[in-house]
Scaffold this motif. Sequence first.
Motif, PDB file in Angstrom:
ATOM      1  N   ASN A   1      35.784  -0.883  39.309  1.00  0.00           N
ATOM      2  CA  ASN A   1      36.593  -1.141  38.126  1.00  0.00           C
ATOM      3  C   ASN A   1      37.519   0.015  37.770  1.00  0.00           C
ATOM      4  O   ASN A   1      38.185  -0.016  36.746  1.00  0.00           O
ATOM      5  CB  ASN A   1      35.676  -1.450  36.940  1.00  0.00           C
ATOM      6  CG  ASN A   1      35.090  -2.836  37.022  1.00  0.00           C
ATOM      7  OD1 ASN A   1      35.693  -3.806  36.599  1.00  0.00           O
ATOM      8  ND2 ASN A   1      33.891  -2.938  37.604  1.00  0.00           N
ATOM      9  N   ARG A   2      37.556   1.043  38.630  1.00  0.00           N
ATOM     10  CA  ARG A   2      38.465   2.176  38.424  1.00  0.00           C
ATOM     11  C   ARG A   2      39.208   2.492  39.709  1.00  0.00           C
ATOM     12  O   ARG A   2      39.348   3.635  40.092  1.00  0.00           O
ATOM     13  CB  ARG A   2      37.692   3.424  38.012  1.00  0.00           C
ATOM     14  CG  ARG A   2      37.025   3.384  36.677  1.00  0.00           C
ATOM     15  CD  ARG A   2      36.306   4.688  36.466  1.00  0.00           C
ATOM     16  NE  ARG A   2      35.570   4.734  35.224  1.00  0.00           N
ATOM     17  CZ  ARG A   2      34.584   5.609  34.977  1.00  0.00           C
ATOM     18  NH1 ARG A   2      34.242   6.478  35.912  1.00  0.00           N
ATOM     19  NH2 ARG A   2      33.955   5.609  33.826  1.00  0.00           N
TER      20      ARG A   2
ATOM     21  N   ASN B   1      45.995   8.142  23.774  1.00  0.00           N
ATOM     22  CA  ASN B   1      45.540   7.831  25.130  1.00  0.00           C
ATOM     23  C   ASN B   1      44.052   8.121  25.294  1.00  0.00           C
ATOM     24  O   ASN B   1      43.322   7.372  25.939  1.00  0.00           O
ATOM     25  CB  ASN B   1      46.345   8.643  26.159  1.00  0.00           C
ATOM     26  CG  ASN B   1      47.777   8.135  26.293  1.00  0.00           C
ATOM     27  OD1 ASN B   1      48.062   6.994  25.962  1.00  0.00           O
ATOM     28  ND2 ASN B   1      48.665   8.984  26.786  1.00  0.00           N
TER      29      ASN B   1
ATOM     30  N   ALA C   1      42.137   5.388  23.620  1.00  0.00           N
ATOM     31  CA  ALA C   1      42.176   4.169  24.422  1.00  0.00           C
ATOM     32  C   ALA C   1      41.249   4.280  25.625  1.00  0.00           C
ATOM     33  O   ALA C   1      40.535   3.330  25.982  1.00  0.00           O
ATOM     34  CB  ALA C   1      43.606   3.891  24.886  1.00  0.00           C
ATOM     35  N   GLN C   2      41.246   5.473  26.238  1.00  0.00           N
ATOM     36  CA  GLN C   2      40.373   5.695  27.390  1.00  0.00           C
ATOM     37  C   GLN C   2      38.904   5.615  26.988  1.00  0.00           C
ATOM     38  O   GLN C   2      38.092   5.018  27.691  1.00  0.00           O
ATOM     39  CB  GLN C   2      40.673   7.051  28.020  1.00  0.00           C
ATOM     40  CG  GLN C   2      39.889   7.318  29.303  1.00  0.00           C
ATOM     41  CD  GLN C   2      40.297   8.616  29.960  1.00  0.00           C
ATOM     42  OE1 GLN C   2      41.100   9.367  29.431  1.00  0.00           O
ATOM     43  NE2 GLN C   2      39.742   8.889  31.125  1.00  0.00           N
ATOM     44  N   THR C   3      38.577   6.214  25.832  1.00  0.00           N
ATOM     45  CA  THR C   3      37.202   6.156  25.348  1.00  0.00           C
ATOM     46  C   THR C   3      36.774   4.722  25.081  1.00  0.00           C
ATOM     47  O   THR C   3      35.665   4.315  25.426  1.00  0.00           O
ATOM     48  CB  THR C   3      37.062   6.994  24.068  1.00  0.00           C
ATOM     49  OG1 THR C   3      37.395   8.352  24.351  1.00  0.00           O
ATOM     50  CG2 THR C   3      35.644   6.925  23.539  1.00  0.00           C
ATOM     51  N   ALA C   4      37.659   3.942  24.467  1.00  0.00           N
ATOM     52  CA  ALA C   4      37.355   2.538  24.182  1.00  0.00           C
ATOM     53  C   ALA C   4      37.148   1.757  25.481  1.00  0.00           C
ATOM     54  O   ALA C   4      36.232   0.928  25.583  1.00  0.00           O
ATOM     55  CB  ALA C   4      38.488   1.918  23.371  1.00  0.00           C
ATOM     56  N   ALA C   5      37.992   2.034  26.486  1.00  0.00           N
ATOM     57  CA  ALA C   5      37.866   1.348  27.769  1.00  0.00           C
ATOM     58  C   ALA C   5      36.550   1.711  28.450  1.00  0.00           C
ATOM     59  O   ALA C   5      35.886   0.850  29.044  1.00  0.00           O
ATOM     60  CB  ALA C   5      39.042   1.708  28.672  1.00  0.00           C
ATOM     61  N   GLU C   6      36.162   2.982  28.347  1.00  0.00           N
ATOM     62  CA  GLU C   6      34.904   3.423  28.936  1.00  0.00           C
ATOM     63  C   GLU C   6      33.715   2.743  28.253  1.00  0.00           C
ATOM     64  O   GLU C   6      32.756   2.328  28.914  1.00  0.00           O
ATOM     65  CB  GLU C   6      34.768   4.947  28.809  1.00  0.00           C
ATOM     66  CG  GLU C   6      35.760   5.731  29.645  1.00  0.00           C
ATOM     67  CD  GLU C   6      35.523   5.560  31.135  1.00  0.00           C
ATOM     68  OE1 GLU C   6      34.369   5.356  31.528  1.00  0.00           O
ATOM     69  OE2 GLU C   6      36.503   5.631  31.899  1.00  0.00           O
ATOM     70  N   GLN C   7      33.793   2.632  26.947  1.00  0.00           N
ATOM     71  CA  GLN C   7      32.713   1.982  26.209  1.00  0.00           C
ATOM     72  C   GLN C   7      32.615   0.499  26.573  1.00  0.00           C
ATOM     73  O   GLN C   7      31.512  -0.042  26.715  1.00  0.00           O
ATOM     74  CB  GLN C   7      32.941   2.150  24.708  1.00  0.00           C
ATOM     75  CG  GLN C   7      32.763   3.589  24.224  1.00  0.00           C
ATOM     76  CD  GLN C   7      33.148   3.767  22.773  1.00  0.00           C
ATOM     77  OE1 GLN C   7      33.817   2.915  22.177  1.00  0.00           O
ATOM     78  NE2 GLN C   7      32.734   4.894  22.184  1.00  0.00           N
ATOM     79  N   GLU C   8      33.766  -0.138  26.727  1.00  0.00           N
ATOM     80  CA  GLU C   8      33.787  -1.545  27.111  1.00  0.00           C
ATOM     81  C   GLU C   8      33.189  -1.739  28.505  1.00  0.00           C
ATOM     82  O   GLU C   8      32.422  -2.680  28.746  1.00  0.00           O
ATOM     83  CB  GLU C   8      35.225  -2.059  27.086  1.00  0.00           C
ATOM     84  CG  GLU C   8      35.355  -3.541  27.411  1.00  0.00           C
ATOM     85  CD  GLU C   8      36.784  -4.029  27.335  1.00  0.00           C
ATOM     86  OE1 GLU C   8      37.044  -5.152  27.817  1.00  0.00           O
ATOM     87  OE2 GLU C   8      37.645  -3.293  26.809  1.00  0.00           O
ATOM     88  N   LEU C   9      33.537  -0.814  29.427  1.00  0.00           N
ATOM     89  CA  LEU C   9      33.001  -0.885  30.780  1.00  0.00           C
ATOM     90  C   LEU C   9      31.485  -0.679  30.787  1.00  0.00           C
ATOM     91  O   LEU C   9      30.756  -1.378  31.491  1.00  0.00           O
ATOM     92  CB  LEU C   9      33.685   0.157  31.669  1.00  0.00           C
ATOM     93  CG  LEU C   9      33.335   0.131  33.160  1.00  0.00           C
ATOM     94  CD1 LEU C   9      33.711  -1.205  33.778  1.00  0.00           C
ATOM     95  CD2 LEU C   9      34.035   1.279  33.887  1.00  0.00           C
TER      96      LEU C   9
END
Length: 236
Positions: free
Chosen positions: A86-87, A24, A27-35
């Motif tokens: 976006n959050r 998790n 996944a959160q880190t990847a989502a933050e990087q994408e954002l």
Amino acid sequence: MTSKIIKFLFVLNLVAVLGLGAMNAQAQTAAEQELEALMAVEKAEFQDWLYTDAYTYAIKNGITKETLDTYLPTIQFNEQSFIRDNRKVESKSDFTYEDYYDLFITDAAVTRGKRMMIKYADVLQRAKDQYGIEPQYIVALWSIESRFGDIKGSYRILDATATIAKTTDADKKPGRSREFYQYFTDALRLVQDGHMDDDQTGGYVGAGGHVQFMPSNIVRFAVDGDGDGRRDIFNS
């Protein structure tokens, strides 16, 4: 079941939980990087958009060249508006009615609401006589939206509405994109017509005032209640 087996099963469960937590977190880190990457692109395009698409839309919808020349140079991409949009808390699938109830319907809110109904009884009665709205509905909305004016937001409305208008994907959410183009344009209109200061602040998507109305609703519904010539829902 022996103690060794119980301990072994406990270890397996702990490993599973830790592994899930690590997944998790990744996944959160990847989502933050994408954002962050998306925000960088949107921010780089913002000024060009402001003087092309946004400018053209505003002119077609009654905003003068003088207004645009005066205020567009002051408008900035608001990173926190973009990030918070976006959050959204409301996007959580497990955020229930009960969660909202516990958040807003507190003993303190009810007690203060009763005091406000007494303090502003005359104004509330006038609103009821003129518009047919019962005082308790107005006071409840006032409590939920801004804690009776205590929390009206710290985001410049022109910046916030422009940012969301630019960053809402028109292909995926065409209705919302059109809405925010209009919100931004109507925020400019309120400034142009003298009903809002250009540095007025509000919520992260641009809602403002004691009951957190979006600019288009202020244009449509706000009235001058104190006779000063301004339809001012922010300070009156």
